[in-house]
Design a protein around this motif. Structure first.
Motif, short mmCIF file in Angstrom:
data_model
loop_
_atom_site.label_atom_id
_atom_site.label_comp_id
_atom_site.label_asym_id
_atom_site.label_seq_id
_atom_site.Cartn_x
_atom_site.Cartn_y
_atom_site.Cartn_z
N LEU A 1 78.00 98.31 149.07
CA LEU A 1 77.85 97.15 148.19
C LEU A 1 76.53 97.40 147.38
O LEU A 1 75.58 98.35 147.64
CB LEU A 1 77.13 96.34 149.20
CG LEU A 1 78.11 95.43 150.23
CD1 LEU A 1 77.27 94.78 151.28
CD2 LEU A 1 78.82 94.53 149.50
N MET A 2 76.32 96.64 146.26
CA MET A 2 75.25 96.75 145.43
C MET A 2 74.60 95.51 145.27
O MET A 2 75.21 94.50 144.92
CB MET A 2 75.26 97.30 144.22
CG MET A 2 74.02 97.46 143.26
SD MET A 2 74.16 98.15 141.76
CE MET A 2 74.79 99.63 141.85
N LEU A 3 73.44 95.05 146.07
CA LEU A 3 72.71 94.05 145.90
C LEU A 3 71.91 93.98 144.74
O LEU A 3 70.93 94.77 144.84
CB LEU A 3 72.01 93.64 147.17
CG LEU A 3 72.58 93.84 148.59
CD1 LEU A 3 71.80 93.63 149.57
CD2 LEU A 3 73.81 92.77 148.68
N TRP A 4 72.02 93.15 143.49
CA TRP A 4 71.16 93.39 142.58
C TRP A 4 70.58 91.73 142.01
O TRP A 4 71.07 90.75 142.62
CB TRP A 4 71.82 93.76 141.28
CG TRP A 4 73.20 93.07 140.67
CD1 TRP A 4 74.33 92.84 141.30
CD2 TRP A 4 72.93 92.15 139.58
NE1 TRP A 4 75.01 92.21 140.44
CE2 TRP A 4 74.31 91.59 139.75
CE3 TRP A 4 72.00 91.74 138.80
CZ2 TRP A 4 74.59 90.89 138.59
CZ3 TRP A 4 72.42 91.06 137.85
CH2 TRP A 4 73.48 90.58 137.58
N GLY A 5 69.54 91.66 141.33
CA GLY A 5 68.94 90.78 141.01
C GLY A 5 67.44 90.91 140.58
O GLY A 5 67.07 92.02 140.71
N SER A 6 66.53 89.95 140.24
CA SER A 6 65.12 90.04 140.03
C SER A 6 64.45 90.81 141.25
O SER A 6 65.02 90.66 142.50
CB SER A 6 64.60 88.70 139.66
OG SER A 6 65.31 87.91 138.67
N SER A 7 63.37 91.51 140.82
CA SER A 7 62.54 91.99 141.87
C SER A 7 61.74 90.86 142.71
O SER A 7 61.62 89.62 142.30
CB SER A 7 61.47 92.81 141.18
OG SER A 7 60.56 92.04 140.29
N GLU A 8 61.29 91.14 143.72
CA GLU A 8 60.70 90.14 144.73
C GLU A 8 61.30 88.78 144.88
O GLU A 8 60.48 87.78 144.86
CB GLU A 8 59.10 89.93 144.09
CG GLU A 8 58.38 91.48 144.02
CD GLU A 8 56.92 91.14 143.54
OE1 GLU A 8 56.12 90.88 144.35
OE2 GLU A 8 56.74 91.41 142.37
N ILE A 9 62.58 88.88 145.00
CA ILE A 9 63.30 87.63 145.52
C ILE A 9 63.78 87.88 146.91
O ILE A 9 64.53 87.33 147.40
CB ILE A 9 64.41 87.32 144.63
CG1 ILE A 9 65.45 88.42 144.37
CG2 ILE A 9 63.71 86.52 143.39
CD1 ILE A 9 66.60 88.11 143.72
N GLY A 10 63.82 89.10 147.69
CA GLY A 10 64.15 89.39 148.94
C GLY A 10 65.27 90.13 149.14
O GLY A 10 66.24 89.88 149.88
N LYS A 11 65.65 90.93 148.22
CA LYS A 11 67.04 91.78 148.15
C LYS A 11 66.81 92.69 149.25
O LYS A 11 67.92 93.13 150.01
CB LYS A 11 67.35 92.42 146.64
CG LYS A 11 67.38 91.47 145.71
CD LYS A 11 67.90 92.32 144.46
CE LYS A 11 66.78 93.21 144.06
NZ LYS A 11 65.57 92.95 143.65
N LEU A 12 65.74 93.47 149.37
CA LEU A 12 65.69 94.46 150.43
C LEU A 12 65.81 94.06 151.74
O LEU A 12 66.28 94.47 152.89
CB LEU A 12 64.45 95.40 150.47
CG LEU A 12 64.12 96.47 151.16
CD1 LEU A 12 65.50 97.51 151.37
CD2 LEU A 12 63.21 97.18 150.93
#
Ligand code: ZN
Length: 323
Positions: free
Chosen positions: A29-40
């Motif tokens: 899976l690749m979770l992507w989006g803006s930084s600091e929105i809680g992806k990790l």
């Protein structure tokens, strides 16, 4: 660590969870989006959910042996790969153990989960090494790549992952979460979220750190520079003392403020400003890269260019008059 996802991730969580429950979870899976929105965090919650032996209402139970191992950071079937230092590369030496890990049998008899974050921190050698594992993943191996800049990742890697785009929250949702997380009042949270460009985790970082004070210093410095009361050299020297990436963000927000103001309305010269904003995005990538640019030189260039844009767009006199 929490074993639940953020409120603004609910729809995406339900979708990923349905893949687990119906046995359709892909290997990568690749979770992507803006930084600091809680992806990790989403990735970690997913890892724990997959490893947990008795999930409750779509999330990990937090109680079982697997959850205890996971929370203690010692689950033998979980691997988290991050750069040794923030902003640095994930080197091939770090990827090699991953292949071995993915190839062996799970010691707890279930899934093995690997998270790589941010995936764009892999250099070419690392990416090629990972590719081999992605091409032939073992049974019950889940590889989750987390990325703020998926276009910087090898297309051959991207194409082997199921892409999941994680959203920014609506302002109200972000504010509500920030209030609970920080214990601060609504006005403080709304201001921090605004300064954070709507990114809730950055909002929390702003509240918990002295960033608000740093933003004030930045604003005063920029006011003086734009009014001709400060030289570029001195301003750059002061800027070096402030947190770089946050200040580039602050500069972007300041400029967007000009774009929205009547100063630029109807001006074809707005093009200069947009070109400059593009340049700032490049500067940000340079500061985030492993090339170690000299911050004093970077800021001199950034501020000199901004002064030229103000001159070209005839904004400097108007800015001065408006103050
Ligand atoms: Zn559990």
């Amino acid at each position: 660590m929490t074993h639940s996802y953020y409120p603004w991730q609910n729809r995406h969580w339900q979708e990923v969870n349905s893949w687990i429950e119906t046995g359709r979870l892909p290997h990568s899976l690749m979770l992507w989006g803006s930084s600091e929105i809680g992806k990790l965090d989403f990735a970690k919650v997913l890892a724990q959910r997959v490893l947990c032996s008795s999930p409750v209402e779509s999330v990990a139970c937090g109680q079982c042996k697997q959850c205890q191992l996971f929370t203690a950071g010692s689950h033998p079937d979980f691997m988290l790969l991050v750069p040794e230092e923030e902003g640095k590369a994930i080197k091939v030496d770090a990827i090699r153990p991953l292949a071995e890990f993915a190839g062996k049998t799970a010691s707890q008899g279930g899934w093995r989960v690997i998270i790589v974050a941010p995936a764009e921190a892999m250099n070419t050698n690392s990416a090629n090494a990972l590719l081999k594992t992605l091409e032939e993943p073992g049974d019950q191996v889940l590889i989750v790549l987390v990325s703020h800049q998926p276009n910087r990742i090898l297309p051959t890697i991207r194409s082997r992952c199921r892409l999941v785009s994680l959203p920014m929250p609506e302002t109200a949702t972000g504010c509500e979460w920030l209030q609970k997380a920080s214990g601060k009042d609504m006005a403080t949270c709304a201001a921090a979220l605004d300064q954070a460009g709507g990114k809730p985790l950055r909002g929390l970082r702003i509240i918990e750190s002295d960033l608000q004070e740093r933003y004030r210093e930045f604003t005063e410095l920029m006011d003086r520079l734009e009014n001709g009361q400060e030289t570029i050299l001195n301003a750059a020297r002061s800027m070096v003392m402030l947190p770089h990436l946050d200040m580039v963000d602050a500069l972007q927000r300041r400029i967007y403020g000009y774009v929205r103001s009547p100063l630029l309305q109807g001006q074809a010269k707005a093009e200069w400003v947009f070109r400059y904003l593009e340049k700032l995005s490049q500067v940000k990538r340079r500061l985030q890269s492993s090339s170690n640019p000299n911050p004093q030189l970077v800021w001199e260039e950034v501020l000199m260019d901004w002064k030229s844009v103000l001159d070209l767009a005839g904004l400097n006199t108007q800015v001065r008059d408006a103050q």
